[in-house]
Design a protein around this motif. Sequence first.
Motif, short mmCIF file in Angstrom:
data_model
loop_
_atom_site.label_atom_id
_atom_site.label_comp_id
_atom_site.label_asym_id
_atom_site.label_seq_id
_atom_site.Cartn_x
_atom_site.Cartn_y
_atom_site.Cartn_z
N LEU A 21 37.38 6.63 29.68
CA LEU A 21 36.42 7.52 29.02
C LEU A 21 36.14 7.08 27.59
CD1 LEU A 21 37.81 10.88 30.42
CD2 LEU A 21 35.52 9.97 30.84
N ALA A 24 33.78 4.21 27.84
CA ALA A 24 32.43 4.69 28.13
C ALA A 24 31.74 5.20 26.87
CB ALA A 24 32.49 5.79 29.19
N ARG A 25 32.51 5.81 25.98
CA ARG A 25 31.93 6.30 24.72
C ARG A 25 31.38 5.15 23.89
NH1 ARG A 25 34.34 8.94 19.65
NH2 ARG A 25 32.79 10.52 19.10
N VAL A 60 36.87 12.50 23.90
CA VAL A 60 36.41 12.36 25.29
C VAL A 60 35.99 13.70 25.88
CG1 VAL A 60 37.81 10.30 25.66
CG2 VAL A 60 38.73 12.54 26.32
N LEU A 116 35.75 14.89 33.95
CA LEU A 116 34.95 14.16 32.96
C LEU A 116 34.61 12.76 33.47
CD1 LEU A 116 36.87 15.21 29.72
CD2 LEU A 116 34.50 15.79 30.25
N ALA A 117 35.57 12.11 34.11
CA ALA A 117 35.32 10.76 34.64
C ALA A 117 34.29 10.80 35.77
CB ALA A 117 36.63 10.15 35.14
N ALA A 119 31.85 12.79 36.05
CA ALA A 119 30.52 13.07 35.49
C ALA A 119 30.01 11.93 34.61
CB ALA A 119 30.57 14.36 34.68
N GLU A 120 30.83 10.90 34.38
CA GLU A 120 30.46 9.81 33.49
C GLU A 120 29.95 8.61 34.31
OE1 GLU A 120 29.33 7.40 31.16
OE2 GLU A 120 30.21 9.06 30.01
N LEU A 122 29.41 5.60 33.57
CA LEU A 122 30.04 4.32 33.25
C LEU A 122 31.48 4.22 33.77
CD1 LEU A 122 28.74 3.71 29.62
CD2 LEU A 122 28.03 2.54 31.71
N VAL A 123 31.98 5.28 34.39
CA VAL A 123 33.35 5.27 34.91
C VAL A 123 33.30 5.41 36.43
CG1 VAL A 123 35.60 6.41 34.92
CG2 VAL A 123 34.32 6.24 32.79
#
Length: 516
Positions: A21, A24-25, A60, A116-117, A119-120, A122-123
């Motif tokens: 995460l 990804a940021r 994150v 959170l992962a 919904a991301e 890039l993960v």
Amino acid sequence: MSDSEPVVVVGAGPVGLVTALLLARHGVPAVVLEAAARRDVSGSRAICFQRDVLDVLDRVGCAEPMIERGVTWTTGRTYHRGDELFAVTFTGAGQSAVPPWINISQAEVEARLRDLAAAEPLVDVRYGHRVSGVRQDEEGVEARTEGGGTVRGTHLVGADGGHGAVRELLGIGFPGSTFTDRFLICDIRADLPFPSERRFYFDPEWNPGRQVLVHQCPDRTWRIDWQVPADLDLDAERGSGALDARIRRITGDVPYEIVWATVYRFHERCAAAFASGRAFLAGDAAHLYAPFGARGLNSGVQDAENLAWKLAFVRRGWAPEGLLRSYDTERRAAAEENLRVTTRTMEFLVPRTARQRARRAEALEAARTHPDPRTIIDSGRLAEPFWYLDSPLTTPAGPLEDFPRGPGAARPPVPGVLCPDGPCVVDGEPTRLRRLFGTRFVVLTQGGHAERLPTDVPHRVHALDAIDAEGSLRTALRSGPGTVHVVRPDGHLAAVLPSYDPAAAVAALHRACGRA
């Protein structure tokens, strides 16, 4: 390096997910490979989260619900046979809105990180992908999985725990020791009359000759740790009623429910290296500590942040590949310090030699009349971030005062320590200083100097006298009329300069990025 190539993260526990995460940021994709078909969510496991680690989790998007849900505490008390020996109250430099400690189940935090992962974009988390091989070349790393083919990335992070595959596949040793004494953990749900504090008991009447640790958690849940004989059989204790009797000595007649129970041994180990080529170790894959002091998961999250910004800066071309060598330098030093602290604690809690047993007995008796029992009693020195005073990325500040480093001591604003927090106003919006960190360097000046410095290192300059209306930040930083503070993306001070000198600030930025 191709922007589309991921970093391969092995292990979908808290450390692996935080690493992905954070990457990804920075705009860096990650593929997370987890051996299990699904993660075990039973039990509280790690429960104590320290303020500075909550700041990492805030980056994150995880900290606010954790703080709202968790049990906040600021005091730790230590007892001997029913008598309180001392109490420690935790504060911090600056005026942070984040509590010094919260208690919340690792399983619950991990569930939030998984959401959170998911919904991301890039993960990419892949369960049931056990890594069975690692191959490196000059351009990247390949992880071979059982039944899942091969995943290639620019770098690899092994966050697959103390029994994970990556460290062994890299051929990195894991020296250390295992304590033979066993410890029993129970999560019980009950309405107990204890305050929300950390309570440590030496030789209580309900566990004579051994220790007990009590913490409150959400949902009326209490985490109780007993030191128990090496031959304790948990199933036999359940069947005979001995476990109920053990719990009743603490709860009395209050109704209770066992949520989780387990027996385990502690390990004290540190990997011989935290890096091998383009592959890195983080969290329990790199170090294992006894939990008295809450240094395991907290330290693992700090591993993740230290590595993530460096990987991102190298991938984006803002820093040379050599910057990544500082991960091993900084985080192994942190791990070795944690190991020294927790080993001393375990030698006091579980003395192995006649000399250690005698020292402990003498200290416990002397503590009743000692002017400062904390100096002779070790019930677990609680976690605090490591100071990178000797890091090659830190610009030295010359001779330093002998700052206190005891429990709750304020962190002095010198190069290598974490920058203190406090309220500020940036671009007309109220915020706090540590929320400005994470993706770039921050340069804090005074006297109206807020222009961008001419450098190829991403940064933003803030004039403290413009953003710090209350003056609390300038007080916490001990900032003089011309002082300049250069802050790394992970919040550590890279340099403290006595006056505004653009050339010196640029040199500090370059040094903090691993440039000569």
